[in-house]
Design an enzyme around this catalytic site. Structure first.
Site, PDB file in Angstrom:
ATOM      1  N   TYR A 108       0.999  -1.093  -0.582  1.00 17.77           N
ATOM      2  CA  TYR A 108       0.058  -0.017   0.206  1.00 17.77           C
ATOM      3  C   TYR A 108       0.751   1.460   0.058  1.00 17.77           C
ATOM      4  CZ  TYR A 108      -4.625   2.352   0.620  1.00 17.77           C
ATOM      5  OH  TYR A 108      -5.667   2.816   0.200  1.00 17.77           O
ATOM      6  N   LYS A 152      -3.596   8.541   2.774  1.00 13.76           N
ATOM      7  CA  LYS A 152      -4.581   8.433   3.097  1.00 13.76           C
ATOM      8  C   LYS A 152      -4.802   8.513   4.196  1.00 13.76           C
ATOM      9  CE  LYS A 152      -7.250   6.410   0.403  1.00 13.76           C
ATOM     10  NZ  LYS A 152      -8.061   6.955  -0.741  1.00 13.76           N
TER      11      LYS A 152
HETATM   12  P1  NAD Z   1     -12.484   3.596  -8.785  1.00 10.21           P
HETATM   13  O1  NAD Z   1     -10.729   3.314 -10.120  1.00 10.21           O
HETATM   14  O2  NAD Z   1     -13.394   2.950  -9.349  1.00 10.21           O
HETATM   15  O3  NAD Z   1     -11.905   5.006  -8.441  1.00 10.21           O
HETATM   16  C1  NAD Z   1     -10.633   5.415  -8.235  1.00 10.21           C
HETATM   17  C2  NAD Z   1     -11.289   6.842  -9.082  1.00 10.21           C
HETATM   18  O4  NAD Z   1     -10.160   8.024  -9.318  1.00 10.21           O
HETATM   19  C3  NAD Z   1     -11.847   7.340 -10.429  1.00 10.21           C
HETATM   20  O5  NAD Z   1     -13.002   7.583 -10.857  1.00 10.21           O
HETATM   21  C4  NAD Z   1     -10.569   7.848 -11.543  1.00 10.21           C
HETATM   22  O6  NAD Z   1     -11.330   8.818 -12.661  1.00 10.21           O
HETATM   23  C5  NAD Z   1     -10.418   8.849  -9.990  1.00 10.21           C
HETATM   24  N1  NAD Z   1      -9.240   9.750 -10.722  1.00 10.21           N
HETATM   25  C6  NAD Z   1      -8.071   9.146 -10.179  1.00 10.21           C
HETATM   26  N2  NAD Z   1      -7.239  10.288 -10.960  1.00 10.21           N
HETATM   27  C7  NAD Z   1      -8.401  11.233 -10.866  1.00 10.21           C
HETATM   28  C8  NAD Z   1      -7.666  13.093 -11.088  1.00 10.21           C
HETATM   29  N3  NAD Z   1      -6.676  13.272 -11.476  1.00 10.21           N
HETATM   30  N4  NAD Z   1      -9.017  13.607 -11.379  1.00 10.21           N
HETATM   31  C9  NAD Z   1     -10.549  13.086 -11.399  1.00 10.21           C
HETATM   32  N5  NAD Z   1     -10.728  12.041 -10.956  1.00 10.21           N
HETATM   33  C10 NAD Z   1      -9.668  11.258 -10.641  1.00 10.21           C
HETATM   34  O7  NAD Z   1     -11.353   2.413  -7.145  1.00 10.21           O
HETATM   35  P2  NAD Z   1     -12.042   2.504  -5.960  1.00 10.21           P
HETATM   36  O8  NAD Z   1     -11.351   1.406  -5.589  1.00 10.21           O
HETATM   37  O9  NAD Z   1     -13.595   2.880  -6.489  1.00 10.21           O
HETATM   38  O10 NAD Z   1     -12.111   3.696  -5.184  1.00 10.21           O
HETATM   39  C11 NAD Z   1     -12.391   5.599  -4.762  1.00 10.21           C
HETATM   40  C12 NAD Z   1     -11.648   5.686  -3.638  1.00 10.21           C
HETATM   41  O11 NAD Z   1     -12.120   4.393  -2.443  1.00 10.21           O
HETATM   42  C13 NAD Z   1     -10.284   5.865  -3.627  1.00 10.21           C
HETATM   43  O12 NAD Z   1      -9.837   7.118  -3.031  1.00 10.21           O
HETATM   44  C14 NAD Z   1      -9.745   4.625  -2.969  1.00 10.21           C
HETATM   45  O13 NAD Z   1      -8.449   4.809  -2.275  1.00 10.21           O
HETATM   46  C15 NAD Z   1     -10.775   4.163  -1.416  1.00 10.21           C
HETATM   47  N6  NAD Z   1     -10.969   2.847  -1.417  1.00 10.21           N
HETATM   48  C16 NAD Z   1     -10.413   1.497  -2.096  1.00 10.21           C
HETATM   49  C17 NAD Z   1     -10.620   0.595  -1.537  1.00 10.21           C
HETATM   50  C18 NAD Z   1     -10.633  -1.035  -2.247  1.00 10.21           C
HETATM   51  O14 NAD Z   1     -10.140  -1.661  -1.937  1.00 10.21           O
HETATM   52  N7  NAD Z   1     -11.872  -0.508  -3.365  1.00 10.21           N
HETATM   53  C19 NAD Z   1     -10.556   0.495   0.006  1.00 10.21           C
HETATM   54  C20 NAD Z   1     -10.845   1.182   0.873  1.00 10.21           C
HETATM   55  C21 NAD Z   1     -10.832   2.657   0.309  1.00 10.21           C
END
Ligand code: NAD
Length: 259
Positions: free
Chosen positions: A159, A166
């Protein structure tokens, strides 16, 4: 009548059907909210976002391009919202980015400055930037939620730099909550357990992280996007009116374990 009836807000981060933002938008829609969306600039991104939104019942969404790396594009998005709508009530920040070459076990110590800066900029600073533009539109008070992960407080192999970003996002949540509380705007974060999404697959060893949750968490299973969506909707709603500056874990209880 749903608990978000009559409330309108912005959801940033719907990339495809698997995105956590898509699950959040689905919960918000079910509870009666009106959601406005952004997509990464580019035809392909727009097509994917539209397809995801259509899959949850948004056939003609309010949707504009926004690269969160650009202050001008964030300005333009919120100016357009301000011009078209009298007010908004919530903001969902569901975006993150880090170079995946540095999201592998044994790849933290060498993190280049540019990789660190970009990860913290897109994954943490943009919450502050969006909150700053959204707050003046929250004339009736409001609620903001971003998405974080346990790797902010414990070292999770792979990570790496995203854990540092984060940590910054969670600290920003507390400082935003402190300042915006006077305007009756609440600011929280949801710390989600691992969910199979496009971004998650970039983290080296992600399958092991999923297995570890099944083995060690009190619920002995992984969480669903829908569970994150429902908890986020709760934090965005008047049901959570006394809660601000918090990180709410939706992780099958994994974070409480001493292991
Ligand atoms: P995802 O890939 O579907 O979403 C990530 C998003 O970030 C996408 O919509 C992408 O377009 C956007 N993004 C990246 N760079 C960008 C920029 N410059 N401008 C605008 N948008 C941008 O993946 P996800 O897992 O749904 O991630 C969403 C959030 O959830 C993130 O903050 C991620 O860290 C967090 N998260 C995810 C998990 C997991 O296991 N999937 C766990 C905890 C937290």
């Amino acid at each position: 009548m749903g608990f978000m009836q009559g409330l309108r807000g912005v959801v940033v981060g719907v990339a495809n059907e698997h995105s956590i933002a898509t699950s959040i938008a689905e919960s918000l829609k079910r509870e009666g909210a009106e959601c406005l969306f952004t997509h990464l600039p580019g035809e392909k991104s727009e097509r994917r976002t539209r397809k995801a939104l259509e899959s949850i019942g948004y056939s003609t969404p309010w949707l504009v391009p926004m690269d969160a790396a650009s202050d001008e594009q964030i300005d333009a998005t919120f100016a357009k919202i301000g011009a078209e709508f009298s007010s908004i009530d919530f903001l969902v920040h569901c975006i993150a980015f880090a170079d995946k070459d540095w999201l592998k076990p044994e790849r933290f110590t060498g993190t280049p400055r540019s990789v660190f800066t970009t990860a913290c900029d897109i994954s943490a600073y943009t919450y502050i930037a969006m909150a700053n533009r959204a707050a003046p539109l929250m004339t009736r008070g409001g609620s903001m939620v971003s998405l974080t992960y346990y790797g902010s407080e414990k070292a999770v192999p792979g990570y790496n730099v995203m854990g540092v970003a984060k940590a910054a996002l969670e600290a920003s949540t507390r400082y935003l909550a402190m300042e915006l509380g006077a305007k009756n705007i609440r600011v929280n974060a949801v710390s989600a357990g691992p969910v199979r999404t496009m971004s998650a697959m970039a983290v080296g060893g992600f399958s092991e992280i999923l297995d570890w949750v099944v083995k060690k968490s009190p619920l002995h299973r992984n969480i669903s996007g829908a569970e994150v969506g429902n908890a986020s909707a709760f934090l965005l709603s008047p049901l959570s009116s006394g809660i601000t500056g918090q990180v709410l874990f939706v992780d099958s209880g994994f974070a409480i374990m001493g292991l």
